[in-house]
Structure formats: structure tokens, C-alpha cells
Write a protein that holds these residues in place. Structure first.
Motif, PDB file in Angstrom:
ATOM      1  N   SER A   1     -31.397   2.779  12.973  1.00  0.00           N
ATOM      2  CA  SER A   1     -32.472   1.804  12.805  1.00  0.00           C
ATOM      3  C   SER A   1     -33.352   1.705  14.045  1.00  0.00           C
ATOM      4  CB  SER A   1     -31.903   0.425  12.471  1.00  0.00           C
ATOM      5  OG  SER A   1     -31.045  -0.022  13.521  1.00  0.00           O
ATOM      6  N   VAL A   2     -32.822   1.752  15.252  1.00  0.00           N
ATOM      7  CA  VAL A   2     -33.588   1.660  16.490  1.00  0.00           C
ATOM      8  C   VAL A   2     -33.675   3.044  17.120  1.00  0.00           C
ATOM      9  CG1 VAL A   2     -33.770   0.627  18.775  1.00  0.00           C
ATOM     10  CG2 VAL A   2     -32.914  -0.734  16.867  1.00  0.00           C
ATOM     11  N   LEU A   3     -34.912   3.510  17.368  1.00  0.00           N
ATOM     12  CA  LEU A   3     -35.107   4.861  17.899  1.00  0.00           C
ATOM     13  C   LEU A   3     -35.397   4.860  19.387  1.00  0.00           C
ATOM     14  CD1 LEU A   3     -37.377   6.254  15.041  1.00  0.00           C
ATOM     15  CD2 LEU A   3     -34.895   6.447  15.274  1.00  0.00           C
ATOM     16  N   GLY A   4     -35.875   3.750  19.941  1.00  0.00           N
ATOM     17  CA  GLY A   4     -36.181   3.689  21.363  1.00  0.00           C
ATOM     18  C   GLY A   4     -36.849   2.381  21.710  1.00  0.00           C
ATOM     19  N   MET A   5     -36.904   2.090  23.018  1.00  0.00           N
ATOM     20  CA  MET A   5     -37.492   0.850  23.484  1.00  0.00           C
ATOM     21  C   MET A   5     -38.290   1.106  24.752  1.00  0.00           C
ATOM     22  SD  MET A   5     -34.420  -1.921  22.964  1.00  0.00           S
ATOM     23  CE  MET A   5     -35.509  -3.282  23.355  1.00  0.00           C
ATOM     24  N   ALA A   6     -39.205   0.177  25.038  1.00  0.00           N
ATOM     25  CA  ALA A   6     -39.976   0.228  26.281  1.00  0.00           C
ATOM     26  C   ALA A   6     -40.250  -1.193  26.734  1.00  0.00           C
ATOM     27  CB  ALA A   6     -41.284   0.988  26.088  1.00  0.00           C
TER      28      ALA A   6
ATOM     29  N   ASN B   1     -46.293 -13.382  34.800  1.00  0.00           N
ATOM     30  CA  ASN B   1     -44.911 -13.727  34.457  1.00  0.00           C
ATOM     31  C   ASN B   1     -44.527 -13.222  33.068  1.00  0.00           C
ATOM     32  OD1 ASN B   1     -44.719 -15.230  36.906  1.00  0.00           O
ATOM     33  ND2 ASN B   1     -45.752 -16.960  35.904  1.00  0.00           N
ATOM     34  N   ARG B   2     -45.302 -12.284  32.534  1.00  0.00           N
ATOM     35  CA  ARG B   2     -45.054 -11.805  31.175  1.00  0.00           C
ATOM     36  C   ARG B   2     -44.604 -10.344  31.173  1.00  0.00           C
ATOM     37  NH1 ARG B   2     -45.336 -15.460  26.717  1.00  0.00           N
ATOM     38  NH2 ARG B   2     -46.652 -17.211  27.338  1.00  0.00           N
ATOM     39  N   THR B   3     -43.777 -10.035  30.198  1.00  0.00           N
ATOM     40  CA  THR B   3     -43.305  -8.660  29.982  1.00  0.00           C
ATOM     41  C   THR B   3     -43.456  -8.332  28.502  1.00  0.00           C
ATOM     42  OG1 THR B   3     -41.699  -8.821  31.782  1.00  0.00           O
ATOM     43  CG2 THR B   3     -41.355  -7.078  30.142  1.00  0.00           C
ATOM     44  N   LEU B   4     -43.976  -7.150  28.228  1.00  0.00           N
ATOM     45  CA  LEU B   4     -44.167  -6.721  26.842  1.00  0.00           C
ATOM     46  C   LEU B   4     -42.997  -5.831  26.427  1.00  0.00           C
ATOM     47  CD1 LEU B   4     -46.294  -6.911  24.541  1.00  0.00           C
ATOM     48  CD2 LEU B   4     -47.107  -4.667  25.277  1.00  0.00           C
ATOM     49  N   GLU B   5     -42.318  -6.250  25.361  1.00  0.00           N
ATOM     50  CA  GLU B   5     -41.178  -5.483  24.848  1.00  0.00           C
ATOM     51  C   GLU B   5     -41.606  -4.763  23.564  1.00  0.00           C
ATOM     52  OE1 GLU B   5     -36.813  -6.944  24.254  1.00  0.00           O
ATOM     53  OE2 GLU B   5     -37.834  -7.066  22.302  1.00  0.00           O
ATOM     54  N   LEU B   6     -41.410  -3.446  23.535  1.00  0.00           N
ATOM     55  CA  LEU B   6     -41.734  -2.643  22.364  1.00  0.00           C
ATOM     56  C   LEU B   6     -40.478  -1.948  21.870  1.00  0.00           C
ATOM     57  CD1 LEU B   6     -44.220  -1.966  24.708  1.00  0.00           C
ATOM     58  CD2 LEU B   6     -45.314  -1.428  22.527  1.00  0.00           C
ATOM     59  N   THR B   7     -40.205  -2.109  20.598  1.00  0.00           N
ATOM     60  CA  THR B   7     -39.038  -1.471  19.983  1.00  0.00           C
ATOM     61  C   THR B   7     -39.509  -0.562  18.868  1.00  0.00           C
ATOM     62  OG1 THR B   7     -37.687  -3.431  20.459  1.00  0.00           O
ATOM     63  CG2 THR B   7     -36.819  -1.848  18.866  1.00  0.00           C
TER      64      THR B   7
ATOM     65  N   PRO C   1     -33.328   4.710  25.388  1.00  0.00           N
ATOM     66  CA  PRO C   1     -32.405   4.317  24.313  1.00  0.00           C
ATOM     67  C   PRO C   1     -32.253   2.804  24.241  1.00  0.00           C
ATOM     68  CG  PRO C   1     -31.489   6.099  25.633  1.00  0.00           C
ATOM     69  CD  PRO C   1     -32.699   5.621  26.357  1.00  0.00           C
ATOM     70  N   GLU C   2     -31.761   2.333  23.108  1.00  0.00           N
ATOM     71  CA  GLU C   2     -31.605   0.905  22.891  1.00  0.00           C
ATOM     72  C   GLU C   2     -30.741   0.284  23.970  1.00  0.00           C
ATOM     73  OE1 GLU C   2     -30.263  -2.128  19.262  1.00  0.00           O
ATOM     74  OE2 GLU C   2     -29.789   0.011  19.183  1.00  0.00           O
ATOM     75  N   ASN C   3     -31.139  -0.934  24.441  1.00  0.00           N
ATOM     76  CA  ASN C   3     -30.417  -1.734  25.440  1.00  0.00           C
ATOM     77  C   ASN C   3     -30.433  -1.118  26.830  1.00  0.00           C
ATOM     78  OD1 ASN C   3     -29.705  -3.584  23.429  1.00  0.00           O
ATOM     79  ND2 ASN C   3     -27.869  -2.385  22.903  1.00  0.00           N
ATOM     80  N   SER C   4     -31.276  -0.091  27.058  1.00  0.00           N
ATOM     81  CA  SER C   4     -31.365   0.474  28.414  1.00  0.00           C
ATOM     82  C   SER C   4     -32.809   0.819  28.751  1.00  0.00           C
ATOM     83  CB  SER C   4     -30.488   1.726  28.538  1.00  0.00           C
ATOM     84  OG  SER C   4     -30.930   2.726  27.640  1.00  0.00           O
TER      85      SER C   4
END
Length: 832
Positions: free
Chosen positions: A793-798, A774-780, A819-822
Motif C-alpha cells: 500500500s505504501v511505496l515511499g515517503m518524503a 515551523n512547517r514540514t510537508l509530508e508526502l506519502t 521507504p516507509e517510516n524512514s
């Protein structure tokens, strides 16, 4: 035409003129006179010593002591001269000596698979004068300056005053070539070396001469020709080494003759033997590169075949070495356990013939075939030479075949006596999950066998120390215009893990030393231990740089290998050490998946019909390595499972990958050129979203009940908008969702001005296996910006759904950054 009649060779005696004959007669007369004078003064010295003892009222014990030393020296010299005379006679006329003395037969007489190689001896005999000239130049032009530079300035000059290898070359007593249990791309050959020389080598230090002569060396030398290639010279490289310590003996000359006394002589012989072992007795070897595309590092330091754990339990019915006046007595026994150049000693048990030691030792085994486990039992006699109570040798290959040897062994060379040992063969595993099981097994053995917990270990750390870069200059004690001058250091590297410390050789006057040395450390708990690095300047005895590597990072690395530059804290901000660290778990279980194939040769233009085996089928060879079951990265037959990628990791490189060229190695040492910092690595596309890709490793530790996440690196990161250099200062912020508090937050270090940042940082989350689904790892990926900066400031997310990962084993994957928020990151379905 008449055939010219060959000239009959005349002896030197028939050619002598009367003047030469008179000169020889005069020399003989002078020699006889000199001998008479020497004998007179020796006897006069004895008479003078007796008179002085009575005149000055010394105790008669001094005369007895002198008599004991004199008798020992005469008997010792007589025995040594007899040994040297026999050895030199064998070297001159082997057949004649064999007929006269059959107990010294060479191995080719006893063993049918050992062949006589007289043609080799004839070649060596013809080459010997030229070899002597080469060795003389090598000692004077290369070795002498290095020794002089490493000695303290107070010692002064050092030079070889005499270098004479003599007229007697080494002999090859027998040759054995292995034709079974070896790979097709290698040849194993054992040579029985018998070097009974009439050499005379002297050195001069501060005007004083020291020397040795009549040097004798006997032992079995192994030569490995590997790899065999399909281009000239057909042999890619050679490794030369002694399987076990060779027998060494010699005579001392000049002032060194003062060491020819009881105790001092044995100490000097052991020092010489240790120096020989440090050069070419396993695990040390001499590599010879014969093809340009051969990886010399793997040739010189191949991965060991395994580890032998020896438990010396007890002995019984030993010889009574200390006999009292009543005829009764006991011994003070201890045991010396050796394999090759590795040696350990048990503690001394006083007044017993049935000692119980219960001590364990571990030996790194590089070549199990041909090596022996040697045990020598001795009686401790303080102030005297220790008496031998018996010895025994066991073939390591027989222990490997059985897996475990637990027996009472009868001692040789004595009438009675037995020793009880337990020897276990341990394989090397590259699976971190195996570590938890073996750490539990080690604790069980410590408890059940009542042995010291510091004597057995769960893992082995192999350190290939390559070089250092950008070391700071040191201050000299000389002043120019009121200021101290700077000079290049003479650095050595000191590596420490727990209670074990290894020190490298000294590299004189350089800020970029190249050591190219190999060290091994036994590891108790990789999760808690740290490898400490220190660089010292041998001239000033000061530390010029320090660093540390947590072994926990190796557990999470691919194949448990780190091949990279490690930062060193010093006065220079860019100081670093280049090393390859390999962690292996010690386990009694065999698993073909843990065996690794070492590709020593990189063929740039493969052709059909190559004589080198193409790895297609799993199997085990003589060296204990397997043949690949799948194509290997970098091998001519390899395929890239990652679509559209051509990535070559600079920080973590598997042993199974092919060796890098000199250019690639130099780039790994020095990094990208200064003119292009953070330049892109060619990967085809910067991910599906054009932002970049990130490499991660996931593993779940059942023992610690935690998820381990390793952030390796990012490639083809999109430059930050508004950055004046067109680069970025990236770092990564991470949350384990749905939690978004300070306990869930993790953050890497910032990498300045780089679009391909390498982090190699490890993070842990305390979470149960049931919660992972039930866990998700967010990397920014964020860009470090100033307070008034307008840069992005934000270059990418996963986003990584942990329920889709197999955390039962270490898994390394690439993920696309979005990209951020997607962020909709998906793995590329390719375990690295």
C-alpha cells in the motif's frame, strides 16, 4: 575555319504568311462588330428603362438612383483602369515611367540604405513561366481538393476553371538588409514588393463562373534567415511575412462583376485583404525549413517581443464632415487603430469635433522594427461611405525606445485636427511574483484613467495548438443492415478564454488532426481564469470532445510553460490534445533575466569554428531575446547540474531548451509504446534509497497569503510488492505538519499501471510567511489497492522542511523518496 554568322532574329510580323494576315484582319473586324453590337444594346437598354419607368408609372427617383450608380461605376472603373495601367507600365519599363511620372519613385531613390536589385527582377522574369506552372498545379492539385472538402455538400462541385498568372511578374522595388542590432546567426531583409499583374483567375461553382483579373499588391515583405548554421545549406530556415497590411486591388469578372457596386465592392476588397493577412501579415508568417534539425514550430511562432498598450484619449479641432444648410456642422467621429493585421475601433461620438473616447487597446508585437501604429479617424455616415477625418502613423520602435508616448499628434492629409494618445511598451516576464505587482498596477490605471477594466490585462497566454489524438468516430445518416455506419470526423478546435474565442482550421476526415496553429489570449487574472477547449465536427455541427486547463497550473509550472497532452472528455477514453501553453506577465519594467533565448537548431555534432554565436554573454538582440548567461539544457555547451541524472521532462519544457527531434515530438504526442506501459525513464539511480524520486514546485503568494505546491511527477518508482503486472497504481497523500487533520490533507488523482506517473496538480495551503519556518510537508506515495488485495500500500515517503526553501520565488526541485517510516528526503541542490 570560318566562324558561322549568327542568324539575325526576325520579327513575328516578317514571318507572317498572307493567310495569317487575313485571319488577323478578320479577328479585328469581328471585334469591332462585337463592340458596335454591345454599344447598341447598352443604349437600347437605357431607352427601354426610361420607357418602362413612364409606362409603369415608377417614381423618377429610380432613374436618379440608377444614374448615380452608373456615374459612380464609370468613374470608379476609369480610376482603377488608370491605376492598373500605370502599375503595369512600371512593371514593364520602370525607368521610362519614372522619367514620365516622378511622384511614384521607388524607395531606393529616396533612401540611401535601400538598394536597387534589378538582377533579382531579371531572375524573376526568367523564372516566371515556371512559377506560373507551379502555382497552377498547386491550386488544382492541393488547394482545390481542400476547398471542395470544406464546402457544404449542397454547394456541389468547385473547381478552378481558368488559372492565368499573366506575363507581368512581381518586381522588387528596393532591398534593405539589416547589418546592425541583429544577432550573428540571423539576417533580416526587407523587400519592397510591387505586383501589378495581368492575371485572370476564375472558379466555377455549380456551373457559375466567378473570377478576378488585374490583381495588384504592394507592400513591404520581410524575410528572416534564421538560424545560420555551419553546415550546408548554411541557412537553417526562413520566415516570410508582411510587416503591415499590403495595398490590394483587383477587377472582377463574370458573375462576380455584380459585386462591383458601392458598398459591396469595399466589402469584397476587405475580405480579400483579411484572407491575405490571415496567411502572411504579422503575427502570421510562412516558415520554410531548410535544415532537418530546425524546430519549425519556433520558426513559425517565435515568442512575441512585447505588447503595446494604446490609450486613445481624445481629439480636437476635427474637420466638420456634416455641413448643414446654414454652413455649420459637426462630425460623428470614431478611430480605427491598427498594427499589422490587428485592428480595433473606438465607439462613435455623435455631433462633435472634440470627441473624448478614453478607450484602451492592446497589441501583441512580434517585430517592433518596421511596424507602425496607425490611427485613422473617420466620420460615421450611415448608408454612405464614411468620410476620413485624418490619419497618423507612429513607429513602434520609437515608442519602445521611449517606453511611454503621451502626446497630442497632428493628423495628416487634413488642414486641421489633432489626436491625443498614450502608448506604453510592455515587456513579457516569466516571473509569477511580478504578476501580483502588475495586477495591482492594472487596477490603479483603471481607477485613475477611467477606462474599462476589461480593456487592459495583466498577462498574455500563448497557445501553440499542435494536434489531437484518438478522437471518436461520428455516426452517418446511412444505415447498413439496420445500423448506422460510422465515419471519421472533420474536426476543428475551439479555444475560449473569457470573452475571447479562437477557432482552428478544419482537418478533413481524420481522428488524429494536426493543426499546428498559434493563438494569443490576454488574461486578466490567471488565478481565476480557465482555458476551455472544445472539438467540433464541422460536418454534423456537433461537439465531439471538451476539456479545460486552469491557468493557475501555469503559474506554478517551470518558466510558466506547459508542454504536454491534455485530456479531452469524449466517447473515446484516450482522447487528448497536444498543446504548448506559455504564460507571460505584462510589465513596463525590463529585466534581463526575463529574456529568453530560442535555440532553433540542434547541432548533433558541434565543431570548432562555428559561425553561430555561442551563448556566453548576456545581451539583447533585434528580436528582443537575450543571449544565455548560463549554458542551456540540451545545448551543446550545456552541463547537467543534477548529479547522475539525464532527465528530459515530457510535461514541462522551457522555451530556452533546444528543439526536440521528430522522434521526440512524436513520443510526446503519443506517449510510451503500448507494449511497455509505465516504462522507466533513465535517471541513473532510483534515488539514494532505490524507491524513486519526486519533482515538486514551491511558491508563496503574498497576495493570497498561501503556499502553493505543485506535484509534477515521480520517476523510477519501485514496483508494488504483490502486483501481478510488476507495476503500481500510485497516488500521493500530503499533510502540512504538525497538522494532520482533514483541513491539512491533500490527495492527487490515481495514475493506473505506471512507475513514472505524471500528476501536474496544484494544491494550496493558507498559511502566513511566519508560520512557514515551523512547517514540514509530508508526502506519502501510496498504491491504490482493492479490499482483498495483498499488494503493497505504501511505496515511499518524503519529508520537506519548508524553512530550508526560498519561497520568495517559484522553486522546482527533485526529492528522493525513502521507504516507509524512514523518510529523510533531501533536495538534490538543483533547481530545474
Amino acid at each position: 575555319m570560318a566562324t558561322p554568322k549568327p542568324e539575325t532574329p526576325t520579327t513575328s510580323k516578317s514571318k507572317e504568311s498572307p493567310s495569317h494576315s487575313q485571319q488577323r484582319k478578320a479577328v479585328v473586324e469581328d471585334t469591332l462588330l462585337l463592340n458596335v453590337v454591345q454599344a447598341y444594346f447598352k443604349k437600347a437598354a437605357v431607352v427601354l428603362a426610361v420607357w418602362a419607368t413612364g409606362y409603369f408609372r415608377f417614381s423618377p427617383s429610380w432613374l436618379l438612383l440608377g444614374l448615380v450608380v452608373y456615374v459612380w461605376k464609370e468613374r470608379h472603373n476609369a480610376a482603377k483602369k488608370n491605376t492598373i495601367a500605370i502599375a503595369q507600365a512600371i512593371a514593364r519599363d520602370e525607368k521610362g515611367v519614372i522619367l514620365a511620372k516622378v511622384e511614384d519613385l521607388p524607395s531606393w531613390v529616396y533612401f540611401p540604405d535601400v538598394e536597387r536589385a534589378e538582377w533579382v527582377n531579371k531572375m524573376i522574369d526568367q523564372l516566371w513561366p515556371y512559377i506560373g506552372d507551379y502555382v497552377r498545379k498547386l491550386l488544382q492539385e492541393s488547394i482545390e481538393p481542400q476547398i471542395r472538402a470544406s464546402l457544404p455538400s449542397s454547394i456541389g462541385s468547385f473547381r478552378f476553371s481558368k488559372i492565368e498568372l499573366g506575363d507581368i511578374p512581381p518586381r522588387i522595388g528596393g532591398v534593405k538588409v539589416y547589418t546592425s542590432q541583429v544577432r550573428r546567426d540571423e539576417i533580416y531583409m526587407d523587400l519592397e514588393i510591387n505586383y501589378a499583374s495581368d492575371c485572370n483567375i476564375s472558379v466555377q461553382v455549380k456551373g457559375m463562373n466567378f473570377g478576378i483579373k488585374n490583381f495588384i499588391l504592394r507592400g513591404t515583405m520581410r524575410v528572416i534567415f534564421r538560424p545560420l548554421i555551419n553546415k550546408t545549406p548554411l541557412i537553417g530556415g526562413m520566415s516570410v511575412f508582411f510587416l503591415n497590411n499590403p495595398e490590394v486591388d483587383f477587377d472582377l469578372t463574370s458573375l462576380a462583376n455584380a459585386f462591383d457596386l458601392p458598398g459591396l465592392s469595399d466589402m469584397l476588397h476587405s475580405i480579400v485583404q483579411e484572407q491575405i493577412a490571415a496567411i502572411m501579415v504579422l503575427p502570421n508568417r510562412i516558415p520554410i525549413q531548410m535544415a532537418s534539425n530546425v524546430d519549425v514550430r519556433k520558426l513559425k511562432y517565435p515568442q512575441p517581443q512585447g505588447v503595446l498598450r494604446v490609450h486613445v484619449i481624445e481629439a480636437r479641432d476635427l474637420k466638420k464632415a456634416d455641413i448643414g444648410l446654414t454652413g455649420k456642422g459637426k462630425s460623428d467621429p470614431y478611430t480605427i487603430v491598427t498594427v499589422g493585421a490587428q485592428s480595433f475601433q473606438t465607439r462613435v461620438i455623435d455631433n462633435t469635433v472634440s470627441p473624448v473616447w478614453d478607450e484602451a487597446f492592446e497589441f501583441v508585437i512580434d517585430e517592433r522594427d518596421g511596424q507602425f501604429l496607425n490611427l485613422v479617424l473617420r466620420d460615421k455616415d450611415p448608408g454612405n461611405k464614411d468620410d476620413e477625418l485624418g490619419s497618423i502613423s507612429v513607429e513602434i520602435s520609437s515608442i519602445f525606445e521611449k517606453g511611454t508616448l503621451d502626446e497630442w499628434l497632428t493628423l495628416d492629409d487634413v488642414k486641421k485636427g489633432m489626436v491625443h494618445i498614450r502608448a506604453v511598451w510592455l515587456y513579457l516576464a516569466n516571473d509569477p511574483l511580478e504578476l501580483d505587482r502588475q495586477m495591482s498596477n492594472v487596477m490603479t490605471q483603471v481607477r485613475d484613467l477611467a477606462i474599462d477594466e476589461d480593456s487592459i490585462h495583466s498577462a498574455l497566454l500563448i497557445v501553440n495548438l499542435d494536434s489531437a489524438l484518438d478522437l471518436p468516430m461520428i455516426e452517418k445518416n446511412q444505415f447498413v443492415r439496420g445500423k448506422k455506419t460510422l465515419a471519421e470526423p472533420s474536426p476543428s478546435a475551439v479555444l475560449t478564454l473569457g470573452q475571447t474565442t479562437h477557432e482552428s482550421a478544419v482537418r478533413a476526415a481524420t481522428t488524429e488532426p494536426r493543426w499546428e496553429e498559434n493563438f494569443r489570449f490576454f488574461v486578466a487574472n490567471p488565478s481565476l481564469q480557465t482555458l476551455e477547449m472544445e472539438i467540433r465536427d464541422t460536418k454534423t455541427k456537433k461537439t465531439i470532445g471538451v476539456g479545460a486547463v486552469r491557468l493557475k497550473e501555469l503559474m506554478n509550472a517551470e518558466q510558466m510553460i506547459l508542454d504536454q497532452k491534455f485530456h479531452i472528455k469524449s466517447d473515446e477514453p484516450n482522447s487528448c490534445m497536444y498543446m504548448t501553453l506559455v504564460l507571460r506577465v505584462l510589465t513596463p519594467e525590463s529585466n534581463p533575466e526575463w529574456l529568453e533565448s530560442e535555440h532553433l537548431y540542434k547541432d548533433d555534432s558541434p565543431e570548432e569554428g562555428s559561425s553561430v554565436d555561442t551563448p556566453t554573454k548576456a545581451g539583447t538582440d533585434k528580436a528582443g531575446t537575450s543571449v544565455d548567461t548560463v549554458p542551456t539544457a540540451g545545448h551543446p555547451d550545456s552541463t547537467d547540474k543534477t548529479a547522475g541524472s539525464d532527465i528530459k521532462s515530457e510535461t514541462i519544457k522551457s522555451v530556452s531548451s533546444s528543439p526536440a527531434s521528430e522522434t521526440e515530438v512524436r513520443q510526446r504526442r503519443t506517449g510510451p509504446p503500448p507494449s511497455a506501459p509505465g516504462s522507466s525513464v533513465s535517471v541513473g539511480e532510483a534515488g539514494r534509497f532505490g524507491v524513486g524520486r519526486i519533482q515538486l514546485t514551491f511558491r508563496y503568494s503574498l497576495q493570497r497569503q498561501c503556499l502553493v505546491v505543485v506535484i509534477h511527477k515521480i520517476v523510477d518508482l519501485k514496483p508494488a510488492e504483490g502486483d501481478s503486472k510488476g507495476l503500481a497504481d500510485p497516488y500521493i497523500k500530503m499533510y502540512l505538519l504538525p497538522d494532520r487533520d482533514s483541513k491539512s490533507k491533500r490527495k492527487t488523482d490515481v495514475v493506473k499501471d505506471n512507475l513514472n506517473p505524471v500528476f501536474d496538480q496544484t494544491f494550496e495551503y493558507g498559511v502566513s510567511t511566519a508560520e512557514l519556518a515551523n512547517r514540514t510537508l509530508e508526502l506519502t506515495v501510496k498504491n491504490e489497492t482493492g479490499m482483498f488485495s495483498s499488494s503493497q500500500s505504501v511505496l515511499g515517503m518524503a519529508m520537506v522542511d519548508l524553512s530550508t526553501l526560498d519561497t520568495s520565488k517559484a522553486t522546482t526541485q527533485w526529492f528522493d523518496l525513502a521507504p516507509e517510516n524512514s523518510a529523510k528526503a533531501t533536495s538534490l541542490e538543483s533547481d530545474v
